[in-house]
Design an enzyme around this catalytic site. Sequence first.
Site, PDB file in Angstrom:
ATOM      1  N   SER A   1      -5.938  -9.117 -15.975  1.00  0.00           N
ATOM      2  CA  SER A   1      -6.883  -8.072 -16.292  1.00  0.00           C
ATOM      3  C   SER A   1      -6.244  -6.728 -16.659  1.00  0.00           C
ATOM      4  O   SER A   1      -6.919  -5.895 -17.250  1.00  0.00           O
ATOM      5  CB  SER A   1      -7.832  -7.858 -15.114  1.00  0.00           C
ATOM      6  OG  SER A   1      -7.141  -7.403 -13.969  1.00  0.00           O
TER       7      SER A   1
ATOM      8  N   SER B   1      -2.891 -10.622 -12.599  1.00  0.00           N
ATOM      9  CA  SER B   1      -3.247  -9.599 -13.589  1.00  0.00           C
ATOM     10  C   SER B   1      -2.139  -8.652 -13.999  1.00  0.00           C
ATOM     11  O   SER B   1      -2.328  -7.871 -14.934  1.00  0.00           O
ATOM     12  CB  SER B   1      -4.423  -8.781 -13.089  1.00  0.00           C
ATOM     13  OG  SER B   1      -5.589  -9.509 -13.324  1.00  0.00           O
TER      14      SER B   1
ATOM     15  N   LYS C   1      -3.873   1.804 -14.498  1.00  0.00           N
ATOM     16  CA  LYS C   1      -5.013   0.941 -14.783  1.00  0.00           C
ATOM     17  C   LYS C   1      -6.275   1.646 -14.284  1.00  0.00           C
ATOM     18  O   LYS C   1      -6.221   2.372 -13.275  1.00  0.00           O
ATOM     19  CB  LYS C   1      -4.814  -0.387 -14.044  1.00  0.00           C
ATOM     20  CG  LYS C   1      -5.882  -1.431 -14.286  1.00  0.00           C
ATOM     21  CD  LYS C   1      -5.577  -2.687 -13.470  1.00  0.00           C
ATOM     22  CE  LYS C   1      -6.507  -3.830 -13.764  1.00  0.00           C
ATOM     23  NZ  LYS C   1      -6.194  -5.025 -12.969  1.00  0.00           N
TER      24      LYS C   1
END
Length: 476
Positions: free
Chosen positions: A152, A176, A77
């Site tokens: 997210s 997330s 990420k």
Amino acid sequence: MLCHPYSFNALRPLLASQKVTSIEVVRQFLQHIHTQKDLNAFVNIYDQEIVEQAEVVNQKIKADKGGALAGMVIGLKDMVAYKDHPLQAGSKILTNYISPFDATVTERLLAADALIIGHQNCDEFGMGSSSENDYFGTVLNPLDKTRVAGGSSGGSAAAVKAKMCHVSIGTDTGGSVRQPAAFCGLVGLKPSYGRISRHGLVAYASSFDTAGIFAHTVADCASVLEVIAGPDAFDDTAAAKEVPCYTSALDHPGPYKVACLAGTLSNGGLQPEIKEHTLRSLELLKKAGNQVDNVHFELLTYALPTYYILVNAEASTNLARFDGIRYGYRSSHATTLEEVYTKSRTEGFAKEVKKRIMLGAFVLSDSQCETHYVKALKVRNMIKKAMQDILNHYDFIILPTTTTTAFKVNSFASNPLSMYWGDLYTVLASVAGLPAISLPNGVDQKNLPIGIQVIGNYFEEAKLLAFASQFEAIVQ
Ligand code: GLN
């Protein structure tokens, strides 16, 4: 144990016997990335570099000298630092920022001979549930491109689902990893707070943030956790506890005692098919010999407000460092020092982040601190204690991961606040700092994946993964 063709553990024997080389594997993933650019899963792809690394790792595998994750292809990420590579946390404010060091997670993955393929798109600074990123664009769900991949860590989930890497490392502050895993039909693990070092993760809310793992199977999650968990001199909140051998604990047969939080299934906002699938799986668990009881939990409705008060407060201080001077973006319209701060921040952060910084500053302000921030800290302790009480009598708590399956892109454009309701079930484990995993639990009428969430006791990831592995076998 489940065998998925794109799981690393399924590939491992083929790599060892050189029926497949690491270079071929990497090239196939890169091809999937390039043919599915429209998903917007990656913000940076390290294609040349990974091919070179794969050649080195392949030699090691040949010589039987490969590390624990030799040849595993991993995406990070855009919140996880990788030395000498860009790191933007999905934000304009970190434009041109190159990380001068590796996150501990990254360092341990590389030391185990994993191969890093790129950085993945996400909500800015991890704030959001849809990965509709203002700067890098929206991540689309590989199963239905009119829908979001979740957030997210949406790019990380989309990438694993679309076969662009074996595993992704995301971050989970309030869901997330678990929510996008549910939206994309993957396994998503958020370990206990402190199980994995936060050194080199971009901070959102430091007392909640954890690194997390996306994979096709529970076994792949266990293999990665074993490598990245454990104490770290760079992070005092990383627990000094020994890291068990998660992979060898997977076969523990149970039976287990499971608490189902009754209130979560009677919530009117819950999509009916998610309720049906949760109940059906609980029945299957009972049939397999586990004890399943309905348990009353009074504090469910307090979890969301507690979470959003505390994370915004922490975010407002964590994001103070992005001042236009020390990192990344600096406004070219500033004429005074004060304008450097205000204009860089005004232009560098998008709307959601600015909203949260302001809310955080508000709840920490002199006149609001006692009634909001301090009160939320107290409620957090009550929630922790109530969850602990349940886990003193039960091995696990089970509840849905999300209230709905993946929603359409732009669903919350006119009312962004209502997106927060979707975090209702994931924030519980985050507020308490408990380990939790989201597992695929069938599909709804539109063929969209449903997730089920299992919460374990502090630092009992080995037991949680063993149960998850049993669940995987029962439900598939
Ligand atoms: N959707 C939640 C939030 O916006 C969770 C995000 C996360 O876990 N990073 O805070």
